[in-house]
Design a protein around this motif. Sequence first.
Motif, PDB file in Angstrom:
ATOM      1  N   TRP A  29       0.819  -1.217   0.000  1.00  0.00           N
ATOM      2  CA  TRP A  29       0.000   0.000   0.000  1.00  0.00           C
ATOM      3  C   TRP A  29       0.850   1.264   0.000  1.00  0.00           C
ATOM      4  CZ3 TRP A  29      -0.774  -4.348   2.942  1.00  0.00           C
ATOM      5  CH2 TRP A  29      -1.865  -5.136   2.549  1.00  0.00           C
ATOM      6  N   SER A  30       2.164   1.102   0.137  1.00  0.00           N
ATOM      7  CA  SER A  30       3.081   2.241   0.128  1.00  0.00           C
ATOM      8  C   SER A  30       3.636   2.545  -1.259  1.00  0.00           C
ATOM      9  CB  SER A  30       4.252   1.958   1.081  1.00  0.00           C
ATOM     10  OG  SER A  30       3.808   1.543   2.357  1.00  0.00           O
ATOM     11  N   THR A  31       3.255   1.747  -2.255  1.00  0.00           N
ATOM     12  CA  THR A  31       3.902   1.837  -3.562  1.00  0.00           C
ATOM     13  C   THR A  31       3.681   3.178  -4.250  1.00  0.00           C
ATOM     14  OG1 THR A  31       3.690  -0.561  -3.837  1.00  0.00           O
ATOM     15  CG2 THR A  31       4.147   0.745  -5.819  1.00  0.00           C
ATOM     16  N   TRP A  32       2.429   3.670  -4.263  1.00  0.00           N
ATOM     17  CA  TRP A  32       2.148   4.944  -4.947  1.00  0.00           C
ATOM     18  C   TRP A  32       3.018   6.072  -4.408  1.00  0.00           C
ATOM     19  CZ3 TRP A  32      -0.245   4.795  -9.330  1.00  0.00           C
ATOM     20  CH2 TRP A  32      -1.338   3.955  -9.567  1.00  0.00           C
ATOM     21  N   ILE A  33       2.980   6.262  -3.097  1.00  0.00           N
ATOM     22  CA  ILE A  33       3.699   7.394  -2.499  1.00  0.00           C
ATOM     23  C   ILE A  33       5.205   7.196  -2.604  1.00  0.00           C
ATOM     24  CG2 ILE A  33       3.598   6.458  -0.146  1.00  0.00           C
ATOM     25  CD1 ILE A  33       3.366   9.328   0.861  1.00  0.00           C
ATOM     26  N   LEU A  34       5.673   5.955  -2.527  1.00  0.00           N
ATOM     27  CA  LEU A  34       7.106   5.708  -2.663  1.00  0.00           C
ATOM     28  C   LEU A  34       7.584   6.089  -4.059  1.00  0.00           C
ATOM     29  CD1 LEU A  34       9.351   3.015  -1.326  1.00  0.00           C
ATOM     30  CD2 LEU A  34       9.242   3.200  -3.797  1.00  0.00           C
ATOM     31  N   ALA A  35       6.855   5.659  -5.085  1.00  0.00           N
ATOM     32  CA  ALA A  35       7.252   5.962  -6.463  1.00  0.00           C
ATOM     33  C   ALA A  35       7.238   7.462  -6.713  1.00  0.00           C
ATOM     34  CB  ALA A  35       6.336   5.242  -7.441  1.00  0.00           C
ATOM     35  N   GLU A  36       6.238   8.156  -6.186  1.00  0.00           N
ATOM     36  CA  GLU A  36       6.166   9.601  -6.393  1.00  0.00           C
ATOM     37  C   GLU A  36       7.241  10.329  -5.597  1.00  0.00           C
ATOM     38  OE1 GLU A  36       1.514  10.061  -7.735  1.00  0.00           O
ATOM     39  OE2 GLU A  36       1.970  10.154  -5.591  1.00  0.00           O
ATOM     40  N   THR A  37       7.614   9.780  -4.450  1.00  0.00           N
ATOM     41  CA  THR A  37       8.728  10.357  -3.685  1.00  0.00           C
ATOM     42  C   THR A  37      10.033  10.169  -4.438  1.00  0.00           C
ATOM     43  OG1 THR A  37       7.565   9.916  -1.600  1.00  0.00           O
ATOM     44  CG2 THR A  37       9.922  10.353  -1.462  1.00  0.00           C
ATOM     45  N   MET A  38      10.174   9.059  -5.145  1.00  0.00           N
ATOM     46  CA  MET A  38      11.365   8.863  -5.989  1.00  0.00           C
ATOM     47  C   MET A  38      11.424   9.922  -7.087  1.00  0.00           C
ATOM     48  SD  MET A  38      11.641   4.683  -6.365  1.00  0.00           S
ATOM     49  CE  MET A  38      13.064   4.800  -7.465  1.00  0.00           C
ATOM     50  N   ILE A  39      10.277  10.257  -7.676  1.00  0.00           N
ATOM     51  CA  ILE A  39      10.245  11.307  -8.701  1.00  0.00           C
ATOM     52  C   ILE A  39      10.695  12.637  -8.094  1.00  0.00           C
ATOM     53  CG2 ILE A  39       8.747  12.632 -10.240  1.00  0.00           C
ATOM     54  CD1 ILE A  39       9.299   9.745 -11.156  1.00  0.00           C
ATOM     55  N   SER A  40      10.222  12.939  -6.899  1.00  0.00           N
ATOM     56  CA  SER A  40      10.643  14.176  -6.219  1.00  0.00           C
ATOM     57  C   SER A  40      12.140  14.165  -5.955  1.00  0.00           C
ATOM     58  CB  SER A  40       9.883  14.332  -4.896  1.00  0.00           C
ATOM     59  OG  SER A  40       8.501  14.488  -5.112  1.00  0.00           O
ATOM     60  N   ALA A  41      12.659  13.012  -5.531  1.00  0.00           N
ATOM     61  CA  ALA A  41      14.097  12.899  -5.243  1.00  0.00           C
ATOM     62  C   ALA A  41      14.937  13.069  -6.503  1.00  0.00           C
ATOM     63  CB  ALA A  41      14.394  11.552  -4.592  1.00  0.00           C
ATOM     64  N   LEU A  42      14.338  12.784  -7.659  1.00  0.00           N
ATOM     65  CA  LEU A  42      15.029  12.970  -8.935  1.00  0.00           C
ATOM     66  C   LEU A  42      14.981  14.423  -9.404  1.00  0.00           C
ATOM     67  CD1 LEU A  42      13.835   9.692 -10.667  1.00  0.00           C
ATOM     68  CD2 LEU A  42      16.224  10.321 -10.242  1.00  0.00           C
ATOM     69  N   GLY A  43      14.297  15.256  -8.633  1.00  0.00           N
ATOM     70  CA  GLY A  43      14.287  16.692  -8.925  1.00  0.00           C
ATOM     71  C   GLY A  43      13.076  17.192  -9.685  1.00  0.00           C
ATOM     72  N   TYR A  44      12.000  16.389  -9.740  1.00  0.00           N
ATOM     73  CA  TYR A  44      10.813  16.781 -10.485  1.00  0.00           C
ATOM     74  C   TYR A  44       9.577  16.793  -9.583  1.00  0.00           C
ATOM     75  CZ  TYR A  44      13.891  15.585 -14.373  1.00  0.00           C
ATOM     76  OH  TYR A  44      14.958  15.515 -15.235  1.00  0.00           O
ATOM     77  N   THR A  45       8.626  17.649  -9.916  1.00  0.00           N
ATOM     78  CA  THR A  45       7.351  17.649  -9.218  1.00  0.00           C
ATOM     79  C   THR A  45       6.487  16.545  -9.827  1.00  0.00           C
ATOM     80  OG1 THR A  45       7.436  20.022  -8.815  1.00  0.00           O
ATOM     81  CG2 THR A  45       5.268  18.966  -8.678  1.00  0.00           C
ATOM     82  N   PRO A  46       6.053  15.573  -9.022  1.00  0.00           N
ATOM     83  CA  PRO A  46       5.256  14.484  -9.594  1.00  0.00           C
ATOM     84  C   PRO A  46       4.003  15.004 -10.303  1.00  0.00           C
ATOM     85  CG  PRO A  46       5.951  13.932  -7.368  1.00  0.00           C
ATOM     86  CD  PRO A  46       6.303  15.385  -7.580  1.00  0.00           C
ATOM     87  N   LYS A  47       3.726  14.434 -11.433  1.00  0.00           N
ATOM     88  CA  LYS A  47       2.540  14.788 -12.215  1.00  0.00           C
ATOM     89  C   LYS A  47       1.277  14.523 -11.393  1.00  0.00           C
ATOM     90  CE  LYS A  47       0.275  13.225 -16.507  1.00  0.00           C
ATOM     91  NZ  LYS A  47       0.421  12.289 -17.653  1.00  0.00           N
TER      92      LYS A  47
END
Length: 367
Positions: A271-289
Amino acid sequence: MFKKYPILKWILIVSGSIIVFLFIFGWWFMSLLPIEEMGTDLSTTQTIDLPYLSEDIQPSRGKILAIVTSTATMGSTDKSTGYELTELSRAYYVFQANGFEVDIASPLGGEPPVVIDDDDMGKYDFAFLNDSIAQHKIKHTIPVKNINPDVYEAVFFAGGKGAMFDFPQNKDIQNIVRHLYQSNKVVGAVCHGPAALVNVTLDTGRPLLENKKVSSFTNNEELLLIPDAEEIFPFLLQDKLVAQGARFNEGATYLEHISYDKNLITGQNPWSTWILAETMISALGYTPKHREITAEENAMKVLIAYEEGGTQKAKELIKQISTVENKPLARQLIAVHSVVAIMKGSIGRFFNLVSLTSYAKGESKNI
């Protein structure tokens, strides 16, 4: 006979009353579930049906590597396992929607074993099964020995209990993690996926996990589902992470929870997958879509509100989501957690969560 044995009469009366009560309660409990919604056929969902994927296409931002297990059985048992479909599919589409091409690898390459839990399947998961490109990638995974980590901006390890057997000792996986982490790229893992991290040593000679804040499937979660897990698995993941010097960050049982320590991002359960993946996008320097939050995620919010603030806070959030925002809420997930409470012997929590399920049903009528 009852006059001669009055105690038998009362045993029969009490037993009969309990049976009638359980039947009525069970019927009422089932009436709380959105049976029609739960029966909706999502199996034909295509990516074109999902605006998150088909609209507002993002520019190309590089590649992310997803790694799944190749292990089909749990140790020496006959229990089947593999990678968890929902953990791969949801992260895959978050990465893709945010401009990243996703390659999929596994220790052995080829088609890995998969675990599909029908009760957890949503539209994104069915879309993944109907996505010809995604299916070609998952049926022809790249052997990790053939991976050049320089090509990727991040690596994501999907969970599935098979990861406990073929991730920890794999030198190629360790090399991928070490290289990306030391290059200040992003390393993410969810549920049993952090098993990939337990034997990674940095060039300094120190364990990657030393003094890192991390999350994974917890001992409590593991042992509740598999009481003999300590005999089946080579180790309990939480224990192993702690033994490697990690600062284990444990959330509530089966609720969304992640840890973020610089470029290392780990999640507790599926159940943590969505937020984890979007946090990875943030860590890559982008605002998640922008993504419409799923009914399951809204139910998670309610359960977390209950955990942190009690029944009243949870009811306030249910009203906000269902009545004010007119958003979907998977109240069946709240009901499932009431059953988990019974499994843990928490009667009070059981009745509180059943009450919240009933309240959510009442609020849904206002939509």
